[in-house]
Design a protein around this motif. Structure first.
Motif, PDB file in Angstrom:
ATOM      1  N   ASP A 258       0.801   0.272 -17.973  1.00 52.42           N
ATOM      2  CA  ASP A 258      -0.423  -0.502 -18.735  1.00 52.42           C
ATOM      3  C   ASP A 258      -0.830  -1.645 -17.826  1.00 52.42           C
ATOM      4  OD1 ASP A 258      -2.063  -1.460 -20.934  1.00 52.42           O
ATOM      5  OD2 ASP A 258      -0.770  -3.281 -20.811  1.00 52.42           O
ATOM      6  N   ILE A 259       0.264  -2.294 -17.091  1.00 53.66           N
ATOM      7  CA  ILE A 259      -0.133  -3.318 -15.882  1.00 53.66           C
ATOM      8  C   ILE A 259      -1.097  -2.598 -14.805  1.00 53.66           C
ATOM      9  CG2 ILE A 259       2.053  -3.394 -14.601  1.00 53.66           C
ATOM     10  CD1 ILE A 259       1.744  -6.456 -14.531  1.00 53.66           C
ATOM     11  N   GLN A 260      -0.653  -1.438 -14.353  1.00 58.10           N
ATOM     12  CA  GLN A 260      -1.203  -0.542 -13.233  1.00 58.10           C
ATOM     13  C   GLN A 260      -2.652  -0.523 -13.535  1.00 58.10           C
ATOM     14  OE1 GLN A 260       1.836   2.246 -13.014  1.00 58.10           O
ATOM     15  NE2 GLN A 260       1.810   1.948 -10.705  1.00 58.10           N
ATOM     16  N   GLU A 261      -2.909  -0.033 -14.795  1.00 55.26           N
ATOM     17  CA  GLU A 261      -4.208   0.359 -15.314  1.00 55.26           C
ATOM     18  C   GLU A 261      -5.146  -0.856 -15.504  1.00 55.26           C
ATOM     19  OE1 GLU A 261      -3.875   2.402 -19.071  1.00 55.26           O
ATOM     20  OE2 GLU A 261      -2.963   4.311 -18.354  1.00 55.26           O
ATOM     21  N   ARG A 262      -4.384  -1.944 -15.831  1.00 58.44           N
ATOM     22  CA  ARG A 262      -4.996  -3.190 -15.942  1.00 58.44           C
ATOM     23  C   ARG A 262      -5.635  -3.737 -14.821  1.00 58.44           C
ATOM     24  NH1 ARG A 262      -1.563  -7.450 -18.909  1.00 58.44           N
ATOM     25  NH2 ARG A 262      -3.508  -8.806 -18.312  1.00 58.44           N
ATOM     26  N   VAL A 263      -4.674  -3.682 -13.565  1.00 61.42           N
ATOM     27  CA  VAL A 263      -5.018  -4.078 -12.226  1.00 61.42           C
ATOM     28  C   VAL A 263      -6.250  -3.285 -11.797  1.00 61.42           C
ATOM     29  CG1 VAL A 263      -3.974  -4.097  -9.898  1.00 61.42           C
ATOM     30  CG2 VAL A 263      -2.650  -4.852 -11.947  1.00 61.42           C
ATOM     31  N   ALA A 264      -6.070  -1.925 -12.107  1.00 62.75           N
ATOM     32  CA  ALA A 264      -7.115  -0.994 -11.667  1.00 62.75           C
ATOM     33  C   ALA A 264      -8.363  -1.587 -12.052  1.00 62.75           C
ATOM     34  CB  ALA A 264      -6.681   0.559 -11.787  1.00 62.75           C
ATOM     35  N   ALA A 265      -8.585  -1.531 -13.429  1.00 69.09           N
ATOM     36  CA  ALA A 265      -9.570  -2.069 -14.189  1.00 69.09           C
ATOM     37  C   ALA A 265     -10.009  -3.304 -13.547  1.00 69.09           C
ATOM     38  CB  ALA A 265      -9.411  -2.068 -15.626  1.00 69.09           C
ATOM     39  N   GLU A 266      -9.272  -4.235 -13.458  1.00 69.80           N
ATOM     40  CA  GLU A 266      -9.751  -5.697 -12.864  1.00 69.80           C
ATOM     41  C   GLU A 266     -10.377  -5.473 -11.390  1.00 69.80           C
ATOM     42  OE1 GLU A 266      -9.569  -9.692 -13.607  1.00 69.80           O
ATOM     43  OE2 GLU A 266      -8.687  -8.318 -14.949  1.00 69.80           O
TER      44      GLU A 266
ATOM     45  N   ALA B 149      11.055  -5.371  -5.936  1.00 68.60           N
ATOM     46  CA  ALA B 149      11.554  -5.692  -4.900  1.00 68.60           C
ATOM     47  C   ALA B 149      12.385  -6.997  -4.802  1.00 68.60           C
ATOM     48  CB  ALA B 149      10.576  -5.477  -3.432  1.00 68.60           C
ATOM     49  N   GLY B 150      13.613  -6.924  -5.366  1.00 66.42           N
ATOM     50  CA  GLY B 150      14.375  -8.125  -5.408  1.00 66.42           C
ATOM     51  C   GLY B 150      13.693  -8.851  -6.414  1.00 66.42           C
ATOM     52  N   LYS B 151      13.716  -9.997  -6.407  1.00 63.87           N
ATOM     53  CA  LYS B 151      13.169 -11.060  -7.463  1.00 63.87           C
ATOM     54  C   LYS B 151      11.604 -10.848  -7.447  1.00 63.87           C
ATOM     55  CE  LYS B 151      16.699 -14.355  -7.244  1.00 63.87           C
ATOM     56  NZ  LYS B 151      17.208 -15.684  -7.232  1.00 63.87           N
ATOM     57  N   ARG B 152      11.053 -10.185  -6.453  1.00 64.57           N
ATOM     58  CA  ARG B 152       9.488  -9.997  -6.199  1.00 64.57           C
ATOM     59  C   ARG B 152       9.276  -8.636  -6.718  1.00 64.57           C
ATOM     60  NH1 ARG B 152       7.507 -14.155  -3.399  1.00 64.57           N
ATOM     61  NH2 ARG B 152       5.579 -13.141  -2.873  1.00 64.57           N
ATOM     62  N   ARG B 153       8.114  -8.378  -6.649  1.00 67.08           N
ATOM     63  CA  ARG B 153       7.160  -6.921  -6.927  1.00 67.08           C
ATOM     64  C   ARG B 153       6.505  -6.673  -5.658  1.00 67.08           C
ATOM     65  NH1 ARG B 153       4.325  -8.221 -12.412  1.00 67.08           N
ATOM     66  NH2 ARG B 153       4.140 -10.150 -11.038  1.00 67.08           N
ATOM     67  N   VAL B 154       6.086  -5.393  -5.250  1.00 67.95           N
ATOM     68  CA  VAL B 154       5.251  -5.079  -4.386  1.00 67.95           C
ATOM     69  C   VAL B 154       4.112  -4.477  -5.106  1.00 67.95           C
ATOM     70  CG1 VAL B 154       4.800  -3.627  -2.288  1.00 67.95           C
ATOM     71  CG2 VAL B 154       7.064  -4.853  -2.713  1.00 67.95           C
ATOM     72  N   LEU B 155       3.106  -4.891  -4.836  1.00 74.64           N
ATOM     73  CA  LEU B 155       1.740  -4.410  -5.364  1.00 74.64           C
ATOM     74  C   LEU B 155       1.137  -3.678  -4.313  1.00 74.64           C
ATOM     75  CD1 LEU B 155      -0.506  -3.979  -7.610  1.00 74.64           C
ATOM     76  CD2 LEU B 155      -1.273  -6.056  -7.070  1.00 74.64           C
ATOM     77  N   ARG B 156       1.056  -2.178  -4.395  1.00 75.88           N
ATOM     78  CA  ARG B 156       0.242  -1.546  -3.517  1.00 75.88           C
ATOM     79  C   ARG B 156      -1.256  -0.927  -4.024  1.00 75.88           C
ATOM     80  NH1 ARG B 156       5.283   0.091  -2.885  1.00 75.88           N
ATOM     81  NH2 ARG B 156       6.286  -0.629  -0.905  1.00 75.88           N
ATOM     82  N   VAL B 157      -2.345  -1.188  -3.323  1.00 74.08           N
ATOM     83  CA  VAL B 157      -3.605  -0.646  -3.727  1.00 74.08           C
ATOM     84  C   VAL B 157      -4.240   0.283  -2.855  1.00 74.08           C
ATOM     85  CG1 VAL B 157      -5.941  -1.558  -4.547  1.00 74.08           C
ATOM     86  CG2 VAL B 157      -4.024  -2.795  -5.039  1.00 74.08           C
ATOM     87  N   ALA B 158      -4.157   1.465  -3.088  1.00 76.25           N
ATOM     88  CA  ALA B 158      -4.824   2.460  -1.928  1.00 76.25           C
ATOM     89  C   ALA B 158      -6.129   2.646  -2.226  1.00 76.25           C
ATOM     90  CB  ALA B 158      -4.117   3.641  -2.146  1.00 76.25           C
TER      91      ALA B 158
ATOM     92  N   ASP C 179      -5.824 -13.779  -7.975  1.00 74.93           N
ATOM     93  CA  ASP C 179      -5.423 -15.211  -8.127  1.00 74.93           C
ATOM     94  C   ASP C 179      -6.339 -15.985  -9.107  1.00 74.93           C
ATOM     95  OD1 ASP C 179      -3.770 -15.117  -5.991  1.00 74.93           O
ATOM     96  OD2 ASP C 179      -5.127 -16.159  -4.410  1.00 74.93           O
ATOM     97  N   ASP C 180      -7.355 -15.252  -9.311  1.00 74.30           N
ATOM     98  CA  ASP C 180      -8.414 -15.896 -10.406  1.00 74.30           C
ATOM     99  C   ASP C 180      -8.077 -15.195 -11.867  1.00 74.30           C
ATOM    100  OD1 ASP C 180      -9.401 -17.369  -8.883  1.00 74.30           O
ATOM    101  OD2 ASP C 180     -11.324 -16.068  -8.470  1.00 74.30           O
ATOM    102  N   SER C 181      -7.085 -14.236 -11.969  1.00 81.88           N
ATOM    103  CA  SER C 181      -6.817 -13.435 -13.012  1.00 81.88           C
ATOM    104  C   SER C 181      -5.271 -13.497 -13.533  1.00 81.88           C
ATOM    105  CB  SER C 181      -7.009 -11.836 -12.781  1.00 81.88           C
ATOM    106  OG  SER C 181      -6.468 -11.247 -13.987  1.00 81.88           O
ATOM    107  N   ASP C 182      -4.851 -13.325 -14.770  1.00 83.44           N
ATOM    108  CA  ASP C 182      -3.528 -13.316 -15.009  1.00 83.44           C
ATOM    109  C   ASP C 182      -2.990 -11.905 -15.231  1.00 83.44           C
ATOM    110  OD1 ASP C 182      -4.678 -12.410 -17.370  1.00 83.44           O
ATOM    111  OD2 ASP C 182      -3.921 -13.997 -18.752  1.00 83.44           O
ATOM    112  N   VAL C 183      -3.689 -11.065 -14.554  1.00 84.32           N
ATOM    113  CA  VAL C 183      -3.229  -9.657 -14.880  1.00 84.32           C
ATOM    114  C   VAL C 183      -1.744  -9.442 -14.239  1.00 84.32           C
ATOM    115  CG1 VAL C 183      -4.320  -8.856 -12.812  1.00 84.32           C
ATOM    116  CG2 VAL C 183      -3.700  -7.111 -14.838  1.00 84.32           C
ATOM    117  N   MET C 184      -1.408 -10.053 -13.221  1.00 80.35           N
ATOM    118  CA  MET C 184       0.039  -9.891 -12.579  1.00 80.35           C
ATOM    119  C   MET C 184       1.074 -10.783 -13.167  1.00 80.35           C
ATOM    120  SD  MET C 184      -0.082  -7.371 -10.635  1.00 80.35           S
ATOM    121  CE  MET C 184       1.522  -7.623  -9.542  1.00 80.35           C
ATOM    122  N   GLY C 185       0.456 -11.650 -14.106  1.00 81.14           N
ATOM    123  CA  GLY C 185       1.570 -12.574 -14.914  1.00 81.14           C
ATOM    124  C   GLY C 185       2.139 -13.520 -13.651  1.00 81.14           C
TER     125      GLY C 185
END
Length: 154
Positions: free
Chosen positions: A3-11, A31-40, A64-70
């Motif tokens: 769901d979050i990947q789809e929301r990021v793609a839509a954004e 990735a530990g306490k973080r996440r890695v977001l890869r956009v191809a 940065d202007d969106s809350d999609v990544m929480g």
């Protein structure tokens, strides 16, 4: 896709389209306490380093202007599609015209040839000098083959 990947793609779809780029994949991995977001991303004619830099700045601004990544922190990586990704859409075939491709059909047949053309429903692959139409619905998997000495046009 989650769901979050789809929301990021839509954004990101429309802003990246303004740069002439298509989203090919969105991956989020822990990735530990973080996440890695890869956009191809990809585009006709291929993606340059400048395209990746422009896309990275744009994606940063949009997210940065969106809350999609929480609230949880993440690292952003913007990259080109890469040759190891399968050809799954008509635009993938079009963008790889002239390249050598290995196709495994739904019936299990393996076809290796050069993409000589494509449309919305199929591609033409030249196999040992003979054109062969391959319908996308027939394709189980198709990958561009890496060539160290590709054929040159005379």
């Amino acid at each position: 896709m989650s769901d979050i990947q789809e929301r990021v793609a839509a954004e990101l779809a429309e802003p990246l389209a303004s740069l002439g780029l298509d989203i090919e994949a969105v991956e989020i991995t822990p990735a530990g306490k973080r996440r890695v977001l890869r956009v191809a991303v990809d585009k006709d004619g291929g993606v340059t380093l400048d395209d990746v830099a422009d896309a990275t700045r744009l994606v940063n601004t949009v997210l940065d202007d969106s809350d999609v990544m929480g609230e949880r922190p993440y690292t952003l990586e913007v990259t080109s599609r890469g040759v190891d990704r399968p050809l799954t859409l008509p635009r993938h075939w079009r963008r790889n015209a002239g390249r050598l491709v290995k196709v495994v059909t739904a019936e299990g047949e393996t076809v290796v040839g050069r993409i000589t053309g494509s449309d919305d429903d199929s591609a033409t692959v030249e196999v040992a000098g003979t054109p062969r139409r391959v319908g996308y619905a027939e394709v189980k998997r198709a990958l561009v083959q890496i060539e160290f000495n590709p054929e040159k046009d005379d």
